[in-house]
Write a protein that holds these residues in place. Structure first.
Motif, PDB file in Angstrom:
ATOM      1  N   GLN A   1      14.684  28.886  62.410  1.00 22.30           N
ATOM      2  CA  GLN A   1      14.239  30.245  61.541  1.00 22.30           C
ATOM      3  C   GLN A   1      14.643  30.789  62.967  1.00 22.30           C
ATOM      4  O   GLN A   1      14.115  32.533  62.779  1.00 22.30           O
ATOM      5  N   VAL A   2      14.946  30.572  63.727  1.00 27.33           N
ATOM      6  CA  VAL A   2      15.888  32.177  64.785  1.00 27.33           C
ATOM      7  C   VAL A   2      16.723  33.367  64.352  1.00 27.33           C
ATOM      8  O   VAL A   2      17.091  32.756  62.977  1.00 27.33           O
ATOM      9  N   THR A   3      16.490  34.504  64.401  1.00 33.89           N
ATOM     10  CA  THR A   3      17.251  35.358  63.781  1.00 33.89           C
ATOM     11  C   THR A   3      18.761  35.317  63.168  1.00 33.89           C
ATOM     12  O   THR A   3      19.076  35.351  62.188  1.00 33.89           O
ATOM     13  N   THR A   4      19.294  34.777  64.916  1.00 31.09           N
ATOM     14  CA  THR A   4      20.624  34.842  64.237  1.00 31.09           C
ATOM     15  C   THR A   4      21.231  33.201  65.214  1.00 31.09           C
ATOM     16  O   THR A   4      20.999  32.726  66.339  1.00 31.09           O
ATOM     17  N   ILE A   5      22.063  32.435  64.436  1.00 34.42           N
ATOM     18  CA  ILE A   5      21.594  31.706  64.660  1.00 34.42           C
ATOM     19  C   ILE A   5      23.445  31.176  65.329  1.00 34.42           C
ATOM     20  O   ILE A   5      24.272  31.531  64.869  1.00 34.42           O
ATOM     21  N   ASN A   6      23.200  31.616  67.391  1.00 36.79           N
ATOM     22  CA  ASN A   6      24.972  31.553  67.600  1.00 36.79           C
ATOM     23  C   ASN A   6      25.327  29.594  67.787  1.00 36.79           C
ATOM     24  O   ASN A   6      24.699  29.213  67.272  1.00 36.79           O
ATOM     25  N   GLU A   7      26.735  29.243  68.540  1.00 37.94           N
ATOM     26  CA  GLU A   7      26.716  28.449  68.419  1.00 37.94           C
ATOM     27  C   GLU A   7      26.328  27.164  69.202  1.00 37.94           C
ATOM     28  O   GLU A   7      26.340  25.915  69.345  1.00 37.94           O
ATOM     29  N   ALA A   8      25.295  27.505  70.437  1.00 38.97           N
ATOM     30  CA  ALA A   8      24.411  26.408  71.061  1.00 38.97           C
ATOM     31  C   ALA A   8      22.956  26.236  70.249  1.00 38.97           C
ATOM     32  O   ALA A   8      22.541  25.054  70.318  1.00 38.97           O
ATOM     33  N   HIS A   9      22.574  27.344  69.797  1.00 39.15           N
ATOM     34  CA  HIS A   9      21.573  26.869  68.419  1.00 39.15           C
ATOM     35  C   HIS A   9      21.903  26.226  67.499  1.00 39.15           C
ATOM     36  O   HIS A   9      21.533  24.841  67.134  1.00 39.15           O
ATOM     37  N   HIS A  10      23.559  25.817  66.863  1.00 40.68           N
ATOM     38  CA  HIS A  10      23.979  24.883  66.186  1.00 40.68           C
ATOM     39  C   HIS A  10      24.111  23.818  66.790  1.00 40.68           C
ATOM     40  O   HIS A  10      23.693  22.305  66.195  1.00 40.68           O
ATOM     41  N   GLN A  11      24.490  24.044  67.990  1.00 42.15           N
ATOM     42  CA  GLN A  11      24.577  22.228  68.001  1.00 42.15           C
ATOM     43  C   GLN A  11      23.536  21.497  68.905  1.00 42.15           C
ATOM     44  O   GLN A  11      22.988  20.751  68.316  1.00 42.15           O
ATOM     45  N   LYS A  12      22.439  22.763  69.074  1.00 44.04           N
ATOM     46  CA  LYS A  12      20.796  21.949  68.710  1.00 44.04           C
ATOM     47  C   LYS A  12      20.085  21.471  67.546  1.00 44.04           C
ATOM     48  O   LYS A  12      19.695  21.190  67.173  1.00 44.04           O
ATOM     49  N   ILE A  13      21.089  22.419  66.607  1.00 47.86           N
ATOM     50  CA  ILE A  13      19.934  21.764  65.559  1.00 47.86           C
ATOM     51  C   ILE A  13      20.747  20.787  65.071  1.00 47.86           C
ATOM     52  O   ILE A  13      19.938  19.506  64.000  1.00 47.86           O
ATOM     53  N   LEU A  14      22.148  20.411  65.522  1.00 50.81           N
ATOM     54  CA  LEU A  14      22.540  19.352  64.424  1.00 50.81           C
ATOM     55  C   LEU A  14      22.037  18.064  65.251  1.00 50.81           C
ATOM     56  O   LEU A  14      22.259  17.082  65.039  1.00 50.81           O
ATOM     57  N   GLY A  15      21.948  18.385  66.583  1.00 49.92           N
ATOM     58  CA  GLY A  15      21.371  17.553  67.927  1.00 49.92           C
ATOM     59  C   GLY A  15      20.255  16.563  67.183  1.00 49.92           C
ATOM     60  O   GLY A  15      19.761  15.964  67.167  1.00 49.92           O
ATOM     61  N   ALA A  16      18.966  17.461  66.509  1.00 46.72           N
ATOM     62  CA  ALA A  16      18.025  17.506  66.246  1.00 46.72           C
ATOM     63  C   ALA A  16      17.892  16.799  64.913  1.00 46.72           C
ATOM     64  O   ALA A  16      17.353  15.522  64.474  1.00 46.72           O
ATOM     65  N   LEU A  17      19.130  16.505  64.091  1.00 48.77           N
ATOM     66  CA  LEU A  17      19.272  15.600  63.117  1.00 48.77           C
ATOM     67  C   LEU A  17      19.276  14.182  63.108  1.00 48.77           C
ATOM     68  O   LEU A  17      19.268  13.468  62.671  1.00 48.77           O
ATOM     69  N   LYS A  18      20.562  14.886  64.422  1.00 47.43           N
ATOM     70  CA  LYS A  18      21.322  13.506  64.806  1.00 47.43           C
ATOM     71  C   LYS A  18      20.292  12.536  65.402  1.00 47.43           C
ATOM     72  O   LYS A  18      20.202  11.513  64.860  1.00 47.43           O
ATOM     73  N   GLU A  19      18.919  13.330  66.238  1.00 49.90           N
ATOM     74  CA  GLU A  19      17.865  11.872  66.158  1.00 49.90           C
ATOM     75  C   GLU A  19      17.500  11.483  65.446  1.00 49.90           C
ATOM     76  O   GLU A  19      17.103  10.140  65.028  1.00 49.90           O
TER      77      GLU A  19
END
Length: 507
Positions: free
Chosen positions: A475-493
């Protein structure tokens, strides 16, 4: 260039006009050549545009505003009464009856009847005009299908040139596929059916709203900004086909047909550009691709031309929803290739629908987005926070928690919470709630992890915590590369521990 920066530059240029030539370039010492600095992909602006006030002053009666600011009305009180009557639900006959009262006749008004009131109002500068068309269909319906719409380019121009948005619009180039100097105006659409009357006839209307992605989100989301304009009233049909499922297919085809008619000017502008004035009166060559279409999931499936239990953005079917890898995207090219490979007459609704079932398509032969440049459904169908996050949490996460912890135990945990003014208090728990609002679903998410800790199996707590992280990171306004990696990490977990949810029989 941001409009505020541009305005500041104009003021600075006026103040330093002594150092400028007639061509507008800055010179150093007398006789030196001008210094020009070029910026890659910079937006070009042209002079001689019109601002909102310019168009307002072009009104033939604008000369009378010097003596009477409220012309064609005689005073501020006259204008206030006119606004009240026109915005009220009173009919023309009721307005005539009101104006016929002796008390009202004694007032110094510029109108005595509803007809005169309407006539004075029509002297004001015009707004986008409504257009009317009877939609013809290949299959009979119970009633004629009237279609009312505005020219969407007029709506976009009125938003883009509105002086209230002068400091609230971004016009920085964001797309490398546009020609040099072009201005990108991202189109936002939203549509939904709304009940007009529930107790007297059950009348329903299907609204289509339009806005600009260039307007700042904080401004666009305020209802008081009026940044979403009503651009069309889509017809609601009752087809006479004997098969109920085919009636739904025909309704979907009708919606795509009406959207194709309504949005054709925007498609042409996305092809060949359209000259528009910004709030400062600068002319810009504008492209109008579709940036976002805000609808709920069933409507998105209908507009995407896919059947239910099918993802909108990827090729995954319902039996693939648990896969740990990402399936290929459901692009416009893929869908159109599948439609072109179907060798069946679309007028044969049942036969065409049967042929589309092979690809899990809905039976719509001509999607409205098929000829819209840069328009791809897997990109412009953006997530809707109410349905894709908060509603998803209540429909799935809460059920898993109730199954893992127990209804009585989880209800007790919620009931003993100390009431807070900023959060809803669930004094009777959450298992028996009805008509749950998005706000209540949001507040449950703030408590749920703490309530199931040490009560549910550790793997379930970790899986739900990961899903909660994904929900909020997305839900962040702008998804940068750091946010992208955190999102992928949450899905992997989540995928690493989802088996614990299945093992306890929660789903």
């Amino acid at each position: 260039m941001d409009l505020q920066v541009q305005a500041d530059f104009v003021e600075m240029a006026d103040a330093q006009s002594e150092g400028m030539s007639d061509s507008g370039y800055f010179y150093g010492n007398k006789g030196e050549k001008p210094y020009i600095e070029h910026f890659k992909d910079a937006v070009k602006v042209y002079q001689d545009g019109q601002t909102f006030l310019d168009r307002f002053n072009m009104d033939p009666y604008a000369v009378h505003h010097k003596d009477n600011l409220y012309d064609p009305f005689v005073s501020h009180q006259d204008w206030e009464l006119r606004r009240f009557l026109l915005c009220s639900p009173l009919s023309m006959a009721a307005i005539d009856e009101f104006l016929g009262m002796e008390l009202i006749k004694a007032l110094p008004l510029s109108f005595c009847t509803a007809k005169e009131l309407r006539g004075h109002t029509e002297l004001l500068p015009s707004v986008p005009k409504w257009q009317y068309h009877i939609i013809s269909t290949t299959h009979p319906a119970k009633q004629p299908l009237p279609f009312y719409w505005h020219n969407p380019l007029d709506c976009i121009e009125s938003l883009f040139s509105h002086m209230l948005f002068a400091n609230e619009i971004y016009v920085t180039p964001q797309c490398s596929q546009l020609p040099d100097g072009a201005t990108l105006l991202g189109i936002i659409l939203s549509s939904d059916k709304i009940n007009i009357t529930n107790m007297t006839g059950g009348h329903v209307t299907h609204l289509l709203l339009i806005s600009l992605a260039n307007i700042k989100m904080t401004t666009r989301n305020k209802a008081s900004s009026n940044a979403f304009l009503l651009t069309a009233l889509l017809p609601i049909a009752e087809f006479l086909h004997l098969v109920k499922q085919m009636q739904s297919v025909l309704e979907a085809c009708l919606v795509h047909q009406c959207l194709d008619i309504e949005l054709e000017p925007l498609k042409q502008a996305a092809y060949i550009r359209w000259m528009m004035s910004d709030p400062l009166g600068n002319l810009r060559y504008c492209f109008t691709p579709l940036a976002s279409y805000i609808v709920n999931t069933p409507k998105a499936c209908m507009l995407m031309c896919v059947q239910g239990k099918t993802l909108l953005v990827t090729m995954a079917m319902y039996e693939n929803f648990g896969d740990t890898f990402q399936h290929p995207p459901q692009t416009a090219t893929t869908t159109l290739d599948q439609l072109s490979s179907i060798n069946c007459d679309p007028l044969d609704v049942e036969g065409y629908f049967k042929a589309c079932t092979t690809f899990c398509l809905s039976g719509v032969a001509q999607p409205f987005w098929c000829d819209w440049p840069l328009g791809d459904p897997h990109l412009f169908f953006t997530p809707k926070s109410l349905h894709h996050w908060h509603r998803e949490f209540y429909d799935h996460d809460v059920k898993w928690c109730l199954a893992a912890v127990g209804e009585q135990e989880l209800d007790f945990h919620f009931s003993v919470l100390q009431p807070l003014t900023t959060f809803q208090h669930f004094k009777d728990g959450i298992s028996k709630l009805t008509q749950v609002t998005g706000r209540a679903q949001h507040d449950m998410q703030c408590y749920i992890i703490a309530h199931i800790a040490n009560a549910a199996p550790c793997g379930i707590v970790i899986a739900l915590h990961a899903l909660m992280d994904f929900r909020y990171l997305a839900q962040v306004t702008t998804i940068n590369e750091a946010h992208h990696q955190k999102i992928l990490g949450a899905l992997k977990e989540l995928h690493e521990h989802k088996q614990d949810i299945i093992a306890c029989g929660a789903c």
